[in-house]
Motif scaffolding. Structure first.
Motif, PDB file in Angstrom:
ATOM      1  N   SER A  83      -1.119  32.666  72.607  1.00 20.46           N
ATOM      2  CA  SER A  83      -0.727  33.248  71.159  1.00 20.46           C
ATOM      3  C   SER A  83      -1.727  32.821  70.162  1.00 20.46           C
ATOM      4  N   ALA A  84      -1.747  33.496  69.226  1.00 22.08           N
ATOM      5  CA  ALA A  84      -2.687  33.358  68.219  1.00 22.08           C
ATOM      6  C   ALA A  84      -2.620  32.110  67.448  1.00 22.08           C
ATOM      7  N   THR A  85      -0.986  31.881  67.269  1.00 19.75           N
ATOM      8  CA  THR A  85      -1.014  30.744  66.204  1.00 19.75           C
ATOM      9  C   THR A  85      -1.316  29.521  67.028  1.00 19.75           C
ATOM     10  N   GLU A  86      -1.237  29.457  68.458  1.00 19.14           N
ATOM     11  CA  GLU A  86      -1.393  28.174  68.986  1.00 19.14           C
ATOM     12  C   GLU A  86      -3.062  27.955  69.270  1.00 19.14           C
ATOM     13  N   LYS A  87      -3.639  29.057  68.783  1.00 17.49           N
ATOM     14  CA  LYS A  87      -5.083  28.832  68.941  1.00 17.49           C
ATOM     15  C   LYS A  87      -5.662  28.016  67.740  1.00 17.49           C
ATOM     16  N   PHE A  88      -4.795  27.913  66.839  1.00 21.96           N
ATOM     17  CA  PHE A  88      -5.083  26.883  65.433  1.00 21.96           C
ATOM     18  C   PHE A  88      -4.439  25.700  65.437  1.00 21.96           C
ATOM     19  N   VAL A  89      -3.748  25.446  66.449  1.00 22.32           N
ATOM     20  CA  VAL A  89      -3.014  24.176  66.495  1.00 22.32           C
ATOM     21  C   VAL A  89      -3.574  23.195  67.647  1.00 22.32           C
ATOM     22  N   GLN A  90      -4.717  23.193  67.955  1.00 18.80           N
ATOM     23  CA  GLN A  90      -5.187  22.454  69.055  1.00 18.80           C
ATOM     24  C   GLN A  90      -4.828  20.869  68.596  1.00 18.80           C
ATOM     25  N   PRO A  91      -4.251  20.189  69.689  1.00 21.17           N
ATOM     26  CA  PRO A  91      -4.215  18.890  69.260  1.00 21.17           C
ATOM     27  C   PRO A  91      -5.310  18.111  68.862  1.00 21.17           C
ATOM     28  N   SER A  92      -5.326  16.844  68.617  1.00 16.87           N
ATOM     29  CA  SER A  92      -6.199  15.975  68.146  1.00 16.87           C
ATOM     30  C   SER A  92      -6.924  15.301  69.412  1.00 16.87           C
ATOM     31  N   ILE A  93      -8.226  14.961  69.213  1.00 17.86           N
ATOM     32  CA  ILE A  93      -8.948  14.276  70.594  1.00 17.86           C
ATOM     33  C   ILE A  93      -8.085  13.555  71.319  1.00 17.86           C
ATOM     34  N   SER A  94      -7.206  12.387  70.588  1.00 13.52           N
ATOM     35  CA  SER A  94      -6.674  11.399  70.799  1.00 13.52           C
ATOM     36  C   SER A  94      -5.299  12.020  71.875  1.00 13.52           C
ATOM     37  N   VAL A  95      -4.706  12.609  70.951  1.00 13.09           N
ATOM     38  CA  VAL A  95      -3.559  13.622  71.718  1.00 13.09           C
ATOM     39  C   VAL A  95      -3.999  14.217  73.194  1.00 13.09           C
ATOM     40  N   GLN A  96      -5.248  15.026  73.127  1.00 13.82           N
ATOM     41  CA  GLN A  96      -5.657  15.691  74.282  1.00 13.82           C
ATOM     42  C   GLN A  96      -5.998  14.612  75.297  1.00 13.82           C
TER      43      GLN A  96
END
Length: 257
Positions: A83-96
């Motif tokens: 989804s387009a929305t999810e493309k812009f809410v990539q978690p922070s590096i620490s969360v990843q």
């Protein structure tokens, strides 16, 4: 931002990048000179003990990767991670990084118990898992040489479960699955190379898994691909020592804890 953004979707990368990485990384090992002084088995042992030709191994790996790619495409579609929305809410590096660690633990847990059961169930071992053990002397290209059912249950389902439990996005999944593939290939490479980062940071490594492929270690070292925790907790851990052979290379000598 990642280098493929704007060229190919995260879902396509998550599906096909691990396949490309597999052949590139395994290919590097295959193209290396003999390196007899770093081998865990001699080339003569590889020729005499392995029960399947490389052409058959390559076909088997390609079949497994076809199944994996199909399941991956279905998984990404079902989870709706494009989804387009999810493309812009990539978690922070620490969360990843936390998500990747959770995925590693989930994958290790799934694969340990499925792998161990395939050894304990005579029917599954004889008709399914024994295909992988035709490579008594493992080598890099054969890392994913399995019966199609094993590939589906152990690797494909294990990957899907890790993805879902960790909550990672398709973009994070690209890095996790490529890393998992590289680690798996390295565990089967049959070489103990100096400075190998996997040998430094992981006790579950080339020598550890080599024991499992040998007759005396078949009931031990089920853990793959990252940690050896489940083996240690459940009494299936077998340690090892590396002894230099007179003719060059190393011999992995198992020793029960």
């Amino acid at each position: 931002m990642v280098f493929w953004e704007g060229y190919v979707s995260d879902e396509m990368m998550g599906t096909f990048a691990p396949i490309v990485i597999y052949w590139l990384y395994a290919g590097v090992y295959q193209l290396l000179p003999p390196l007899d002084r770093f081998r865990l088995h001699t080339r003569k042992e590889e020729e005499q003990k392995n029960l399947v030709p490389m052409a058959t191994v390559i076909k088997g790996v390609l079949l497994q990767q076809l199944i994996q790619a199909t399941i991956a495409r279905i998984l990404f579609l079902v989870t709706g991670s494009s989804s387009a929305t999810e493309k812009f809410v990539q978690p922070s590096i620490s969360v990843q990084l936390i998500q990747i660690f959770v995925a590693m633990v989930a994958m290790d847990t799934w694969q340990y118990f499925v792998h161990r059961y395939m050894h304990q169930n005579r029917f599954l071992y004889r008709h399914v898992h024994s295909q992988h053990h035709r490579l008594v002397v493992p080598y890099a290209i054969g890392a994913l040489y399995n019966h199609p059912l094993e590939g589906l249950l152990l690797d494909t389902f294990g990957g899907a479960i890790s993805f879902l439990i960790s909550g990672m996005t398709a973009q994070t999944a690209v890095f996790f699955f490529c890393f998992a593939v590289i680690k798996t290939v390295d565990d089967h490479c049959g070489l103990w190379l100096p400075g190998n980062i996997f040998h430094i940071f992981f006790r579950n490594n080339t020598a550890y898994h080599d024991i499992h492929h040998q007759l005396q270690g078949a009931k031990y070292n089920y853990s793959q691909p990252f940690f050896s925790v489940w083996d240690r907790l459940l009494g299936t851990h077998m340690s090892y020592s590396l002894v230099a052979r007179e003719e060059g290379g190393f011999e992995v000598r198992p020793s029960k804890d």
